[in-house]
Design a protein around this motif. Structure first.
Motif, PDB file in Angstrom:
ATOM      1  N   PRO A  55      13.409   9.264   7.135  1.00 46.30           N
ATOM      2  CA  PRO A  55      12.060   9.651   7.563  1.00 46.30           C
ATOM      3  C   PRO A  55      11.074   9.452   6.416  1.00 46.30           C
ATOM      4  O   PRO A  55      11.158  10.133   5.396  1.00 46.30           O
ATOM      5  CB  PRO A  55      12.211  11.124   7.954  1.00 46.30           C
ATOM      6  N   TYR A  56      10.151   8.521   6.579  1.00 45.56           N
ATOM      7  CA  TYR A  56       9.324   8.037   5.475  1.00 45.56           C
ATOM      8  C   TYR A  56       8.390   9.102   4.921  1.00 45.56           C
ATOM      9  O   TYR A  56       8.114   9.138   3.727  1.00 45.56           O
ATOM     10  CB  TYR A  56       8.509   6.826   5.945  1.00 45.56           C
ATOM     11  N   ASN A  57       7.906   9.981   5.785  1.00 39.56           N
ATOM     12  CA  ASN A  57       6.960  11.010   5.349  1.00 39.56           C
ATOM     13  C   ASN A  57       7.642  12.275   4.862  1.00 39.56           C
ATOM     14  O   ASN A  57       6.991  13.287   4.645  1.00 39.56           O
ATOM     15  CB  ASN A  57       5.993  11.349   6.492  1.00 39.56           C
ATOM     16  N   GLY A  58       8.930  12.221   4.701  1.00 43.72           N
ATOM     17  CA  GLY A  58       9.650  13.371   4.174  1.00 43.72           C
ATOM     18  C   GLY A  58      10.430  14.109   5.238  1.00 43.72           C
ATOM     19  O   GLY A  58      10.161  14.017   6.435  1.00 43.72           O
ATOM     20  N   SER A  60       0.826  -1.208   0.000  1.00 37.65           N
ATOM     21  CA  SER A  60       0.000   0.000   0.000  1.00 37.65           C
ATOM     22  C   SER A  60       0.864   1.262   0.000  1.00 37.65           C
ATOM     23  O   SER A  60       2.089   1.208   0.086  1.00 37.65           O
ATOM     24  CB  SER A  60      -0.896   0.005   1.240  1.00 37.65           C
ATOM     25  N   LYS A  61       0.181   2.394  -0.055  1.00 34.75           N
ATOM     26  CA  LYS A  61       0.839   3.692   0.103  1.00 34.75           C
ATOM     27  C   LYS A  61       0.611   4.253   1.507  1.00 34.75           C
ATOM     28  O   LYS A  61       0.913   5.418   1.763  1.00 34.75           O
ATOM     29  CB  LYS A  61       0.305   4.666  -0.940  1.00 34.75           C
ATOM     30  N   THR A  62       0.109   3.422   2.400  1.00 34.34           N
ATOM     31  CA  THR A  62      -0.176   3.865   3.769  1.00 34.34           C
ATOM     32  C   THR A  62       1.111   4.310   4.463  1.00 34.34           C
ATOM     33  O   THR A  62       2.063   3.539   4.563  1.00 34.34           O
ATOM     34  CB  THR A  62      -0.808   2.727   4.585  1.00 34.34           C
ATOM     35  N   PRO A  63       1.183   5.543   4.959  1.00 34.91           N
ATOM     36  CA  PRO A  63       2.389   6.005   5.640  1.00 34.91           C
ATOM     37  C   PRO A  63       2.349   5.678   7.132  1.00 34.91           C
ATOM     38  O   PRO A  63       1.270   5.419   7.697  1.00 34.91           O
ATOM     39  CB  PRO A  63       2.328   7.526   5.436  1.00 34.91           C
ATOM     40  N   ALA A  67       8.719  12.133  14.712  1.00 32.96           N
ATOM     41  CA  ALA A  67       8.487  13.428  14.071  1.00 32.96           C
ATOM     42  C   ALA A  67       7.951  13.252  12.655  1.00 32.96           C
ATOM     43  O   ALA A  67       7.028  13.953  12.231  1.00 32.96           O
ATOM     44  CB  ALA A  67       9.777  14.247  14.062  1.00 32.96           C
ATOM     45  N   SER A  68       8.526  12.320  11.929  1.00 29.09           N
ATOM     46  CA  SER A  68       8.078  12.065  10.561  1.00 29.09           C
ATOM     47  C   SER A  68       6.626  11.605  10.532  1.00 29.09           C
ATOM     48  O   SER A  68       5.819  12.075   9.731  1.00 29.09           O
ATOM     49  CB  SER A  68       8.979  11.014   9.908  1.00 29.09           C
ATOM     50  N   LEU A  97      11.305  18.348   9.676  1.00 31.54           N
ATOM     51  CA  LEU A  97      12.504  17.869  10.361  1.00 31.54           C
ATOM     52  C   LEU A  97      13.725  17.850   9.463  1.00 31.54           C
ATOM     53  O   LEU A  97      13.632  17.805   8.239  1.00 31.54           O
ATOM     54  CB  LEU A  97      12.266  16.486  10.972  1.00 31.54           C
ATOM     55  N   ILE A  98      14.854  17.872  10.143  1.00 34.21           N
ATOM     56  CA  ILE A  98      16.158  17.696   9.504  1.00 34.21           C
ATOM     57  C   ILE A  98      16.834  16.538  10.221  1.00 34.21           C
ATOM     58  O   ILE A  98      16.934  16.520  11.452  1.00 34.21           O
ATOM     59  CB  ILE A  98      17.012  18.966   9.610  1.00 34.21           C
ATOM     60  N   ALA A  99      17.269  15.551   9.439  1.00 35.87           N
ATOM     61  CA  ALA A  99      17.848  14.333  10.008  1.00 35.87           C
ATOM     62  C   ALA A  99      19.306  14.204   9.611  1.00 35.87           C
ATOM     63  O   ALA A  99      19.655  14.352   8.434  1.00 35.87           O
ATOM     64  CB  ALA A  99      17.060  13.110   9.543  1.00 35.87           C
ATOM     65  N   LEU A 100      20.154  13.920  10.595  1.00 36.36           N
ATOM     66  CA  LEU A 100      21.584  13.736  10.380  1.00 36.36           C
ATOM     67  C   LEU A 100      21.901  12.246  10.376  1.00 36.36           C
ATOM     68  O   LEU A 100      21.650  11.556  11.360  1.00 36.36           O
ATOM     69  CB  LEU A 100      22.378  14.446  11.482  1.00 36.36           C
ATOM     70  N   PHE A 101      22.448  11.766   9.272  1.00 40.60           N
ATOM     71  CA  PHE A 101      22.776  10.348   9.141  1.00 40.60           C
ATOM     72  C   PHE A 101      24.285  10.162   9.109  1.00 40.60           C
ATOM     73  O   PHE A 101      25.015  10.954   8.515  1.00 40.60           O
ATOM     74  CB  PHE A 101      22.179   9.774   7.853  1.00 40.60           C
TER      75      PHE A 101
END
Length: 352
Positions: A304-307, A160-163, A283-284, A290-294
């Motif tokens: 973060p799946y939702n952007g 699915s496209k379910t987030p 948060a996502s 958000l800003i994520a540091l990898f």
């Protein structure tokens, strides 16, 4: 893909889903609950969670019951049997979906007489599953959310496209606002949340002195800015070190919130800065910018799946998935304070 189990020729009436054991993984697994509910709207769905993680999804409208379990100290002792196997027996489940990949989780489903046990064929546990599924060949090059969703395909549930999604009630939202107000946060203030730790290990964490310098730069940039630091009890000393010497515009809440309070507080933030961690996925799922540091982990598998904006220096040794860096920590030291500051300012201009 394997055929539908013969015993599932009829719709299941009582489903149990063994949820992942890490906060971020559990959040990424929430679409499974929604997809099962949409496919079998009349079934009773129970989410089985380890420790306090069940609190994360207690407001999820797709779940009828949350079954909390303690991490067993052994496989064959009476206490573990009473706390895990017996509640599963009492549930009389006619479908069990294992989102964990361990041998022990399949063992307890077997001991608990869960029917139609479905899971990935890992860690020599195929004999404990009624329906072992081969791992997707693409798993290292796809998001973990997709890997979870593919597990449902043998049940006739298409990817699915379910987030991922988390749910808060009105009282929790209001309590979060009141908690921040007690720390001097006004409705006109802009709130930046920062999560400088990660439960998995230090290899996932940007340097404390850079969080500190970034905090000073942000405070200098706007007078109506408040910065709230989050973390668990184990990470509280790190946050205290970062926050030392700042005014009351910097708020230290590390180790001072429950999981539900943490979720509600993250939802109130205008922007969230974080390492790759459970709170990042929270948060996502909430839609907080958000800003994520990898560093040591993959922004393909666990972004973060939702952007969100990702800063990741793709050095040759990353991702290594180590808890601690054995060399020079180049994946994180190459992320400069100025770069993160500019990303925050750019995103803030879009928000307010």
């Amino acid at each position: 893909m394997a055929n539908l189990p013969l015993s599932l020729s009829e719709s299941p009436k009582n489903i149990v889903v063994r949820m992942p054991n890490w906060l971020g993984d559990l959040v990424m697994a929430t679409p499974i609950l929604a997809d099962l509910r949409h496919h079998w709207p009349k079934a009773k769905i129970t989410a089985m969670c380890q420790g306090i993680l069940g609190n994360v999804i207690r407001e999820d409208p797709h779940v009828d019951n949350v079954l909390n379990m303690k991490r067993p100290k052994g496989w064959f002792n009476r206490q573990a049997y009473q706390e895990i196997a017996e509640p599963l027996k009492q549930g009389d489940y006619d479908l069990g979906v294992l989102l964990t990949n361990s041998l022990s989780s399949a063992y307890w489903f077997w001991r608990g007489h869960v029917k139609n046990r479905l899971g990935y064929a890992t860690h020599c546990r195929s004999q404990l599953l009624d329906h072992p599924i081969p791992f997707p060949v693409e798993r290292d090059n796809q998001h973990l959310v997709m890997t979870y969703k593919m597990l449902l395909e043998p049940l006739g549930i298409s990817v699915s496209k379910t987030p991922p999604a988390l749910y808060l009630n009105t009282e929790e939202r209001q309590a979060a606002k009141e908690k921040l107000a007690c720390h001097g946060v006004q409705p006109s203030d802009m709130v930046i949340g920062i999560n400088p730790g990660a439960a998995y290990g230090s290899a996932k964490c940007w340097l404390p002195e850079r969080f500190k310098q970034l905090t000073q730069n942000l405070l200098d940039s706007r007078t109506n800015l408040k910065i709230v630091f989050f973390g668990d009890k184990a990470g509280a000393p790190l946050v205290q070190e970062i926050c030392a010497g700042f005014s009351d515009r910097v708020i230290d809440l590390a180790g001072k919130t429950s999981l539900r309070e943490l979720i509600a507080l993250i939802q109130t933030c205008d922007l969230f800065l974080t390492n790759d961690s459970g709170p990042m996925h929270v948060a996502s799922a909430l839609g907080t910018p958000l800003i994520a540091l990898f560093g040591s982990t993959s922004d393909v598998a666990t972004s973060p799946y939702n952007g969100g904006r990702i800063i990741h220096k793709h050095v040759p040794c990353s991702p290594c998935y180590r808890r601690e860096c054995p060399i020079d920590f180049r994946c994180m030291t190459r992320i400069e304070v100025s770069e993160v500051y500019q990303e925050i300012q750019s995103l803030l201009k879009q928000i307010k």
